[in-house]
Scaffold this motif. Structure first.
Motif, PDB file in Angstrom:
ATOM      1  N   LEU A   1       1.157 196.722   7.116  1.00  0.00           N
ATOM      2  CA  LEU A   1       1.769 197.770   7.935  1.00  0.00           C
ATOM      3  C   LEU A   1       2.828 198.531   7.143  1.00  0.00           C
ATOM      4  O   LEU A   1       2.917 199.763   7.207  1.00  0.00           O
ATOM      5  CB  LEU A   1       2.391 197.149   9.186  1.00  0.00           C
ATOM      6  N   ARG A   2       3.590 197.788   6.368  1.00  0.00           N
ATOM      7  CA  ARG A   2       4.614 198.419   5.536  1.00  0.00           C
ATOM      8  C   ARG A   2       3.979 199.285   4.449  1.00  0.00           C
ATOM      9  O   ARG A   2       4.425 200.412   4.194  1.00  0.00           O
ATOM     10  CB  ARG A   2       5.493 197.337   4.915  1.00  0.00           C
ATOM     11  N   LEU A   3       2.923 198.767   3.822  1.00  0.00           N
ATOM     12  CA  LEU A   3       2.251 199.525   2.768  1.00  0.00           C
ATOM     13  C   LEU A   3       1.602 200.795   3.316  1.00  0.00           C
ATOM     14  O   LEU A   3       1.647 201.854   2.683  1.00  0.00           O
ATOM     15  CB  LEU A   3       1.203 198.644   2.085  1.00  0.00           C
ATOM     16  N   GLU A   4       1.000 200.697   4.493  1.00  0.00           N
ATOM     17  CA  GLU A   4       0.368 201.867   5.098  1.00  0.00           C
ATOM     18  C   GLU A   4       1.412 202.923   5.465  1.00  0.00           C
ATOM     19  O   GLU A   4       1.201 204.123   5.255  1.00  0.00           O
ATOM     20  CB  GLU A   4      -0.410 201.443   6.345  1.00  0.00           C
ATOM     21  N   THR A   5       2.545 202.479   6.002  1.00  0.00           N
ATOM     22  CA  THR A   5       3.623 203.418   6.336  1.00  0.00           C
ATOM     23  C   THR A   5       4.161 204.087   5.081  1.00  0.00           C
ATOM     24  O   THR A   5       4.453 205.291   5.075  1.00  0.00           O
ATOM     25  CB  THR A   5       4.762 202.686   7.066  1.00  0.00           C
ATOM     26  N   PHE A   6       4.277 203.309   4.011  1.00  0.00           N
ATOM     27  CA  PHE A   6       4.767 203.862   2.744  1.00  0.00           C
ATOM     28  C   PHE A   6       3.795 204.899   2.187  1.00  0.00           C
ATOM     29  O   PHE A   6       4.211 205.946   1.679  1.00  0.00           O
ATOM     30  CB  PHE A   6       4.972 202.732   1.738  1.00  0.00           C
ATOM     31  N   ARG A   7       2.495 204.638   2.298  1.00  0.00           N
ATOM     32  CA  ARG A   7       1.494 205.597   1.812  1.00  0.00           C
ATOM     33  C   ARG A   7       1.561 206.896   2.611  1.00  0.00           C
ATOM     34  O   ARG A   7       1.450 207.993   2.047  1.00  0.00           O
ATOM     35  CB  ARG A   7       0.090 204.982   1.891  1.00  0.00           C
TER      36      ARG A   7
ATOM     37  N   THR B   1      14.843 193.409   4.787  1.00  0.00           N
ATOM     38  CA  THR B   1      14.536 192.073   5.311  1.00  0.00           C
ATOM     39  C   THR B   1      13.411 191.383   4.546  1.00  0.00           C
ATOM     40  O   THR B   1      12.962 190.307   4.948  1.00  0.00           O
ATOM     41  CB  THR B   1      14.140 192.171   6.798  1.00  0.00           C
ATOM     42  N   ALA B   2      12.955 191.982   3.453  1.00  0.00           N
ATOM     43  CA  ALA B   2      11.825 191.412   2.705  1.00  0.00           C
ATOM     44  C   ALA B   2      12.146 190.012   2.179  1.00  0.00           C
ATOM     45  O   ALA B   2      11.313 189.094   2.264  1.00  0.00           O
ATOM     46  CB  ALA B   2      11.444 192.342   1.557  1.00  0.00           C
ATOM     47  N   ALA B   3      13.351 189.836   1.648  1.00  0.00           N
ATOM     48  CA  ALA B   3      13.724 188.524   1.102  1.00  0.00           C
ATOM     49  C   ALA B   3      13.762 187.464   2.201  1.00  0.00           C
ATOM     50  O   ALA B   3      13.318 186.320   2.001  1.00  0.00           O
ATOM     51  CB  ALA B   3      15.084 188.623   0.412  1.00  0.00           C
TER      52      ALA B   3
ATOM     53  N   ILE C   1      10.981 182.827   5.393  1.00  0.00           N
ATOM     54  CA  ILE C   1      10.477 182.352   6.681  1.00  0.00           C
ATOM     55  C   ILE C   1       8.987 182.036   6.624  1.00  0.00           C
ATOM     56  O   ILE C   1       8.523 181.020   7.163  1.00  0.00           O
ATOM     57  CB  ILE C   1      10.757 183.402   7.778  1.00  0.00           C
ATOM     58  N   LEU C   2       8.219 182.894   5.948  1.00  0.00           N
ATOM     59  CA  LEU C   2       6.766 182.726   5.916  1.00  0.00           C
ATOM     60  C   LEU C   2       6.372 181.560   5.008  1.00  0.00           C
ATOM     61  O   LEU C   2       7.100 181.225   4.063  1.00  0.00           O
ATOM     62  CB  LEU C   2       6.115 184.022   5.429  1.00  0.00           C
ATOM     63  N   PRO C   3       5.228 180.942   5.265  1.00  0.00           N
ATOM     64  CA  PRO C   3       4.774 179.798   4.444  1.00  0.00           C
ATOM     65  C   PRO C   3       4.625 180.184   2.979  1.00  0.00           C
ATOM     66  O   PRO C   3       4.104 181.256   2.655  1.00  0.00           O
ATOM     67  CB  PRO C   3       3.420 179.434   5.067  1.00  0.00           C
ATOM     68  N   MET C   4       5.075 179.310   2.099  1.00  0.00           N
ATOM     69  CA  MET C   4       5.028 179.587   0.673  1.00  0.00           C
ATOM     70  C   MET C   4       3.626 179.449   0.098  1.00  0.00           C
ATOM     71  O   MET C   4       3.302 180.042  -0.930  1.00  0.00           O
ATOM     72  CB  MET C   4       5.985 178.645  -0.068  1.00  0.00           C
TER      73      MET C   4
ATOM     74  N   GLN D   1       0.734 189.692   2.655  1.00  0.00           N
ATOM     75  CA  GLN D   1       0.909 191.100   2.290  1.00  0.00           C
ATOM     76  C   GLN D   1       1.198 191.901   3.548  1.00  0.00           C
ATOM     77  O   GLN D   1       0.463 191.810   4.530  1.00  0.00           O
ATOM     78  CB  GLN D   1      -0.351 191.635   1.605  1.00  0.00           C
ATOM     79  N   ASP D   2       2.273 192.646   3.508  1.00  0.00           N
ATOM     80  CA  ASP D   2       2.678 193.439   4.672  1.00  0.00           C
ATOM     81  C   ASP D   2       1.884 194.748   4.674  1.00  0.00           C
ATOM     82  O   ASP D   2       2.328 195.775   4.154  1.00  0.00           O
ATOM     83  CB  ASP D   2       4.186 193.712   4.610  1.00  0.00           C
TER      84      ASP D   2
END
Length: 319
Positions: free
Chosen positions: A111-117, A93-95, A100-103, A108-109
């Motif tokens: 939560l996603r980066l922390e989960t990936f680490r 859903t990154a794309a 959706i988010l302001p350009m 920076q996500d």
């Protein structure tokens, strides 16, 4: 769940309600804490035992949580699957999030980066964060669980049991939809017995009910011939002039190329002592060895008779 049939309860838990809903929940959040995950898994463990009236020891439960194609029931472990589910969903859903988010605002996500680490800390830096396939994210965790299970099951009988239940036919009943009309609904006793002998701590009762299954299968084969208007008899005498051996059935009219058909029903047990050294190495080898034995036993049938060894695996269809 305790008030309905066990086969129906199993389907609801693994295919319809519980596991699919849990998978959706895990894909939409980074997952609960380790404490909450352990509490959930413990409740799942205890609930499963209560519903199906079996006891899963640690070794049996480690097998039950694996996917069906690895010899399990497909229950999964929340703590191990939560990061994989979330990371695959976040990548997919990154794309859409970028649209959706302001350009004009840097986003920076975290939560996603922390989960990936945290995922890389456990399994190593072997996966790109943008991989969308949950199956690929799950592979390292499942391979670790599979290796631990194989370390606990190092005896020939355990190896044969795992190999048999991992076969395509060994767990086919888990994918069957319970239907009385189609004859695919298993009775409660069959579900509990199979779980007891495959995943739980009850062990395997060699030869239990073999004669009853043998008679039922032979009767079923005869009925099939009758429905096809092919006359057949059970246990005909006199087919072997120098032996008292009698096959389980014989057609009274030619079956193929002018020859009548005789058959012999056999239930080779995966864990039988005579087969264990073979089944611990290769799936279905008990059926192959039993077929060779039957073909040798009836090799002296007259030239007007074709022989077929009708093999059905005892406990596991793969033999």
């Amino acid at each position: 769940m305790t008030e309905i049939g066990k086969h129906d309860a199993l389907v609801l838990l693994t295919q319809a309600a519980f596991i699919p809903r849990l998978s959706y929940f895990l894909r939409t959040s980074p997952g609960p804490s380790q404490q909450k995950s352990d509490e959930f898994n413990n409740e799942l463990h205890m609930g499963f035992q209560k519903i199906f009236n079996v006891f899963f020891d640690d070794k049996g439960w480690k097998q039950a949580i694996l996917p069906v194609n690895m010899g399990g029931l497909g229950l999964g472990v929340v703590a191990e699957l939560a990061p994989s589910a979330f990371l695959s969903s976040a990548a997919a859903t990154a794309a859409l999030q970028d649209k959706i988010l302001p350009m004009d605002v840097a986003y920076q996500d975290d939560l996603r980066l922390e989960t990936f680490r945290r995922w890389c800390t456990v399994y190593g830096d072997i996966m790109d964060i943008n991989v969308c396939s949950q199956k690929k994210w799950n592979e390292p965790s499942l391979n670790v669980s599979k290796s631990k299970l194989e370390e606990l099951n190092d005896s020939p009988s355990d190896k044969a049991r795992l190999m048999a239940v991992r076969s395509e036919l060994g767990s086919a009943w888990l994918r069957a939809i319970p239907s009385t009309a189609c004859g695919t609904r298993l009775v409660n006793g069959s579900i509990s017995e199979f779980m007891l002998e495959t995943w739980a701590a009850g062990g395997v009762r060699l030869g239990s009910g073999r004669q009853a299954r043998h008679s039922a299968m032979n009767d079923y084969i005869c009925k099939l011939f009758q429905k096809a208007n092919i006359p057949a008899v059970k246990e005909p005498a006199g087919l072997l002039s120098e032996s008292n051996f009698r096959p389980d059935g014989y057609t009274l009219v030619p079956w193929s190329q002018g020859c009548c058909l005789s058959w012999d029903v056999t239930f080779p047990h995966t864990l039988a002592e005579r087969y264990i050294n073979y089944t611990a190495m290769e799936q279905g080898s008990a059926a192959v060895k039993a077929a060779d034995f039957k073909n040798t036993k009836y090799k002296d049938l007259n030239d007007n008779t074709s022989f077929c060894s009708d093999l059905c695996g005892d406990i596991w269809p793969s033999g």
